[in-house]
Structures are given as structure tokens and as C-alpha cells.
Enzyme design. Structure first.
Site, PDB file in Angstrom:
ATOM      1  N   TYR A  94     -18.960  -2.915  14.071  1.00 17.20           N
ATOM      2  CA  TYR A  94     -18.868  -3.120  12.605  1.00 17.20           C
ATOM      3  C   TYR A  94     -18.502  -4.578  12.306  1.00 17.20           C
ATOM      4  O   TYR A  94     -17.319  -4.895  12.092  1.00 17.20           O
ATOM      5  CB  TYR A  94     -17.792  -2.212  12.010  1.00 17.20           C
ATOM      6  N   ASN A 100     -15.289  -1.413   2.852  1.00 16.80           N
ATOM      7  CA  ASN A 100     -14.467  -1.210   1.669  1.00 16.80           C
ATOM      8  C   ASN A 100     -13.121  -0.510   1.952  1.00 16.80           C
ATOM      9  O   ASN A 100     -12.054  -1.116   1.804  1.00 16.80           O
ATOM     10  CB  ASN A 100     -15.327  -0.411   0.675  1.00 16.80           C
ATOM     11  N   TYR A 156     -25.782  -5.131  13.805  1.00 16.15           N
ATOM     12  CA  TYR A 156     -25.534  -3.922  13.012  1.00 16.15           C
ATOM     13  C   TYR A 156     -26.813  -3.506  12.300  1.00 16.15           C
ATOM     14  O   TYR A 156     -27.569  -4.345  11.806  1.00 16.15           O
ATOM     15  CB  TYR A 156     -24.444  -4.189  11.966  1.00 16.15           C
ATOM     16  N   ARG A 181     -21.521   9.575  18.303  1.00 12.23           N
ATOM     17  CA  ARG A 181     -22.099   9.045  17.054  1.00 12.23           C
ATOM     18  C   ARG A 181     -23.003  10.095  16.397  1.00 12.23           C
ATOM     19  O   ARG A 181     -23.347  11.105  17.002  1.00 12.23           O
ATOM     20  CB  ARG A 181     -22.928   7.781  17.371  1.00 12.23           C
ATOM     21  N   TRP A 209     -17.119  12.628  12.963  1.00  9.96           N
ATOM     22  CA  TRP A 209     -16.374  13.400  11.953  1.00  9.96           C
ATOM     23  C   TRP A 209     -16.578  14.901  12.087  1.00  9.96           C
ATOM     24  O   TRP A 209     -16.313  15.650  11.164  1.00  9.96           O
ATOM     25  CB  TRP A 209     -16.774  12.931  10.542  1.00  9.96           C
ATOM     26  N   GLY A 221     -17.292   8.290   3.784  1.00  9.90           N
ATOM     27  CA  GLY A 221     -16.576   7.756   4.938  1.00  9.90           C
ATOM     28  C   GLY A 221     -16.619   8.747   6.102  1.00  9.90           C
ATOM     29  O   GLY A 221     -16.399   8.380   7.243  1.00  9.90           O
ATOM     30  N   ASP A 227     -19.095  10.303   7.717  1.00  7.21           N
ATOM     31  CA  ASP A 227     -20.553  10.214   7.757  1.00  7.21           C
ATOM     32  C   ASP A 227     -21.308  11.473   8.196  1.00  7.21           C
ATOM     33  O   ASP A 227     -22.277  11.855   7.573  1.00  7.21           O
ATOM     34  CB  ASP A 227     -20.981   9.088   8.711  1.00  7.21           C
ATOM     35  N   GLN A 247     -17.636   3.676  -1.349  1.00  7.02           N
ATOM     36  CA  GLN A 247     -16.805   4.352  -0.339  1.00  7.02           C
ATOM     37  C   GLN A 247     -15.535   4.899  -0.984  1.00  7.02           C
ATOM     38  O   GLN A 247     -15.251   4.575  -2.146  1.00  7.02           O
ATOM     39  CB  GLN A 247     -16.463   3.370   0.799  1.00  7.02           C
ATOM     40  N   GLU A 270     -11.133   4.123  17.437  1.00  5.65           N
ATOM     41  CA  GLU A 270     -11.639   4.464  16.098  1.00  5.65           C
ATOM     42  C   GLU A 270     -11.226   5.896  15.761  1.00  5.65           C
ATOM     43  O   GLU A 270     -10.773   6.187  14.660  1.00  5.65           O
ATOM     44  CB  GLU A 270     -13.167   4.319  16.081  1.00  5.65           C
ATOM     45  N   ASP A 276     -11.871   0.491   4.749  1.00  6.03           N
ATOM     46  CA  ASP A 276     -11.183  -0.115   5.901  1.00  6.03           C
ATOM     47  C   ASP A 276     -10.268  -1.241   5.422  1.00  6.03           C
ATOM     48  O   ASP A 276      -9.104  -1.348   5.823  1.00  6.03           O
ATOM     49  CB  ASP A 276     -12.198  -0.727   6.883  1.00  6.03           C
TER      50      ASP A 276
HETATM   51  C1  DGY Z   1     -21.727   3.247  10.114  1.00  8.18           C
HETATM   52  O1  DGY Z   1     -22.568   2.370  10.208  1.00  8.18           O
HETATM   53  O2  DGY Z   1     -21.472   4.077  10.994  1.00  8.18           O
HETATM   54  C2  DGY Z   1     -20.893   3.291   8.929  1.00  8.18           C
HETATM   55  O3  DGY Z   1     -19.980   4.326   8.948  1.00  8.18           O
HETATM   56  C3  DGY Z   1     -21.703   3.324   7.689  1.00  8.18           C
HETATM   57  O4  DGY Z   1     -20.839   2.808   6.750  1.00  8.18           O
END
Ligand code: DGY
Length: 426
Positions: A30, A35, A82, A197, A350, A162, A164, A102, A393, A37
Site C-alpha cells: 500500500y 483514508n 499498486y 487476499r 476479512w 474497509g 473488502d 472509506q 496487517e 488508515d
Molecule cells: C486494497 O487494495 O486491498 C485496498 O484494501 C483497497 O482499498
């Protein structure tokens, strides 16, 4: 690790991820400003350098859109590590940003920075300069994401929550097509274990929504109704309600009665409407699919986060009871999804893992509500996770294994916050 060892390791991470006027969540995965964060990171930064903490939030709000939205990513510098980058979003902002938002934790963060400031005069000046901007963001939410005026706002993209890839979104997400999107290469799976992920099918749908919104020129008066994905998330709304209540408190201090009045009114309407998301069967709140009107049968941490809002003592107690029950199946509280649900996945982002930011918000709310025992259990689990798995994370709630990105900024900030105060006591 002693508390002092943890504190100095956390401070080192905050310094390492500091880019001068903003922090990146972690290197590689990242590389820009996110936001929520930033707003939560500011709390940890304040323990090291108050001036720098205010700057973090000021930088974010310098990129607020003319309509009031505060975007979820600000692309301060070029970095092709990214995806999706600024060319995909194509929002046309002077400094490129994403086109969605967010969880609005800024109102809460502002109050906390103000209350804990040692330089009261600077805090007044800087809080006053941000007050109107945060109020405009809150107004934007109710105008653009609650067009029928029900008192609760919807997210129109899972990234806005947030959370995801939460199980909460699975059914509503089926409605989002996968076809017709431009070919792309994921970059996240080059930085983090792909098993931690979201899936490729989820990424296709994330991208489909971005392309759909882009085709509408990012005009927020159109996006809500045009989105096949509209979900009312109790966690997201609780954060907004808490931020409205905290902004009202701050506005009173700063002698801005109108901002105080409207934010108090938003918070109390939101709290009343939140009741429609309560599930007696699950003993927690649930999301609602605004397209179908039905509650979503998915016991996630989104339904426990309302503890962060000024909900009734009875509801706070019920959430504490629910979290105590989860402790029987998850060694490290609070799992992002109930392990008893067959869809739970211990390491996948998540869909099960434990996150320190969520722990911090739930523990803060439960402490305010007097639910000390559960708040303490969450605090101890959070500190144990750092000792077991470092500043990850997120973590496997059974083993404490670190997952996702490493040396994570907001994880460091949150543990500084947990360590700042002694265990909450009656
Ligand atoms: C990501 O890229 O995984 C983010 O959570 C998107 O904001």
C-alpha cells in the site's frame, strides 16, 4: 516483549512509514495514503509528535472533493507497485485520488487528538480549521448515500467498508457482473500471500464497479442508484454515528452551535435507525442489502462494531456477551467472522482474521459502556498478538500467525493506544 519494547518497535514502524506529511499503511502493498488508515494512525503519531499527527489528517482533507467526499486513497506519488492506480480510477482530481470513500473515522480522531493535546491553543486552531471539512463529509454521506432519508448510509463498493472481502458482501456481490472489464494484472498478490487476499473473481467485480462509476464521471448524484451493490453496514454506520457525536462535542467546545446541532441530530437518527439491523437470533447487528431490503445472514465483526457508537447499555452488554462466546472458538479476539460459520476462513483478510483497529474501536466503545471485562480481554488479546506475530496487517485468530502485509502502520498506532492507558477499570 515488555511494553517498552513494544512501544519502541511501534514508534520505529511509524517513523519508517512516514512520508513527511502522510504515512503509507505499509511499504510495497500500500504505497499511498489511505483514508481511515491515516485517521487512526494519527492517534499513535500524537504520542510521538502532536504536530505531525494533525498534519496527517490535514493532508487527507486537503484532497477532499468539492462535493464533500473524502476519497479512500490519495495517490501522492507515482508507484506502479499498486493496482488499481490513478489511471484506472481517472477521477480527474489535481492530485489523483480514488473515487470512492472509506469508514469516516475522522470525527472521532479529531476529538481524540483535541482531548489529548498538550498544546491546547494549537489544538483549537487546527481542530477549528478541520471542523467544517469533516462536517461537509458527514453531510455528503447522508445526501449521497441515504437518498431516501432512512438515517443509515449504504456503501456502494466493498472497498468502502474497509472490510473488502467480508462474507457479508458475498450474495449482493453476485449481482455485480465480471464481464467486459479491461484486462489487468493484480499487484497485491506479488506483495502478500495470495491465500490471505481476496480471490480473482472478487477482484473482477471490484474492477467492474470502478469502471461503472468511472463511466458515470464519478458523479455522486448518480452512483448510489446506479450501483448493483448497495449494502447498509452496521459497522460503517456506527463509525459515522460515533464521528457525528464526537464532532458535535468538538463543535460545542469550539463554539460552533450549528455544526454541533446537525451532527447531534445525525447521530441520534442513525442510532434509532440502527435498531432495524439488530438480529435477536445472532445477538448482534447484521448488514442489510438495500437492493432487496433483506438482512444479510452473516455474523461478522461488522455487526459487533456498533459497540463503538453510543448504543444502549443493553445492546452493548449483548455485544459483550457475544464476544465472550466467540472467545471459546477464537483464541485471539475479535475474529472478523464467527468461526462457527462454515464460510469462515482463518487467514483470508476479512473472512476470519483479527484486526487491531477493529479491536481498538470495539474495546473503546465497550469501555465507555462499562463492559470492562470484555474490553480487557480484547486489549490483552491485541497485545498478545503483537508479541506472538509482530506488527502484521491482520492475524489468524486461532494461532496468532501474522497475515497480509508486515510492519503495518495502523497496527503499530493501535498498540500504542492500547498501551497508553492502564487496563480499563470500573
Ligand atoms: C486494497 O487494495 O486491498 C485496498 O484494501 C483497497 O482499498
Amino acid at each position: 516483549m515488555t511494553p517498552n519494547d513494544i512501544r519502541s518497535a511501534a514508534a520505529e514502524i511509524l517513523r519508517e512509514n512516514d512520508r513527511g506529511a502522510y504515512t503509507v499503511p505499509t511499504k510495497g502493498l500500500y504505497p499511498f495514503q489511505w483514508n481511515w488508515d491515516s485517521c487512526l494512525t494519527a492517534l499513535g503519531l500524537a504520542q510521538l509528535d502532536e504536530d505531525r499527527a494533525w498534519t496527517e489528517i490535514e493532508t487527507l482533507f486537503a484532497h477532499q472533493w468539492p462535493d464533500g467526499m473524502v476519497p479512500h486513497i490519495v495517490f501522492h506519488v507515482y508507484d506502479d507497485g499498486y493496482f488499481p492506480g490513478p489511471d484506472v480510477w481517472a477521477t480527474g482530481r489535481p492530485t489523483p485520488t480514488s473515487g470512492i470513500t472509506q469508514p469516516p473515522v475522522a470525527g472521532f480522531a479529531l476529538r481524540r487528538l483535541f482531548e489529548t493535546a498538550t498544546d491546547g491553543e494549537a489544538a483549537k486552531r487546527r481542530a477549528r480549521a478541520l471542523l467544517g471539512a469533516v462536517d461537509r463529509w458527514h453531510a455528503w454521506f447522508y445526501e449521497m448515500r441515504d437518498p431516501a432519508g432512512e438515517g443509515l448510509v449504504a456503501i456502494i463498493h466493498p472497498w468502502e467498508s474497509g472490510r473488502d472481502n467480508s462474507i457479508d458482501w458475498d450474495d449482493a456481490f453476485e449481482r455485480v457482473p465480471r464481464d467486459g472489464i479491461a484486462p489487468y494484472t493484480r499487484r497485491d498478490t506479488q506483495h502478500a500471500d495470495p491465500d490471505h487476499r481476496p480471490t480473482n473473481a472478487q477482484y473482477d467485480r471490484y474492477l467492474w464497479l470502478v469502471e461503472r462509476f468511472r463511466s458515470l464521471g464519478w458523479d455522486n448524484t448518480k452512483l448510489h442508484d446506479a450501483s448493483p451493490f448497495q449494502v447498509v453496514d452496521p459497522g460503517f454506520n456506527a463509525i459515522l454515528i460515533r464521528s457525528c457525536a464526537d464532532l458535535a462535542w468538538l463543535a460545542d467546545w469550539l463554539d460552533e452551535p450549528e455544526i454541533a446541532r446537525v451532527n447531534r441530530e445525525r447521530a441520534s437518527r442513525g442510532l434509532a435507525a440502527l435498531e432495524s439491523l439488530w438480529s435477536a437470533g445472532h445477538g448482534q447487528y447484521l448488514c442489510r442489502d438495500r437492493r432487496t431490503g433483506a438482512l444479510i445472514d452473516s455474523p461478522s465483526v461488522g455487526g459487533l462494531l456498533p459497540a463503538f457508537a453510543p448504543i444502549s447499555p443493553a445492546r452493548a452488554k449483548a455485544i459483550a456477551t457475544r464476544i465472550q462466546a466467540l472467545a471459546a472458538s477464537a483464541r485471539y479476539l475479535v475474529p472478523s467472522h464467527d468461526p462457527a460459520d462454515p464460510r469462515f476462513s482463518a487467514k483470508r483478510y476479512w473472512r476470519g482474521p483479527t484486526w487491531l483497529i477493529v479491536n481498538y474501536m470495539i474495546a473503546d466503545g465497550l469501555t465507555r459502556a462499562g463492559e470492562w471485562e470484555t474490553a480487557n480481554a480484547i486489549r490483552s488479546a491485541s497485545i498478545d498478538l503483537i508479541t506472538t506475530g509482530g506488527f502484521a496487517e491482520y492475524y489468524d485468530p486461532h494461532t496468532g500467525e501474522p497475515c497480509g502485509g508486515g510492519r503495518f502502520t495502523w497496527t503499530a498506532a493501535m498498540v500504542l493506544e492500547f498501551l497508553k492507558s492502564a487496563e480499563p477499570q470500573p
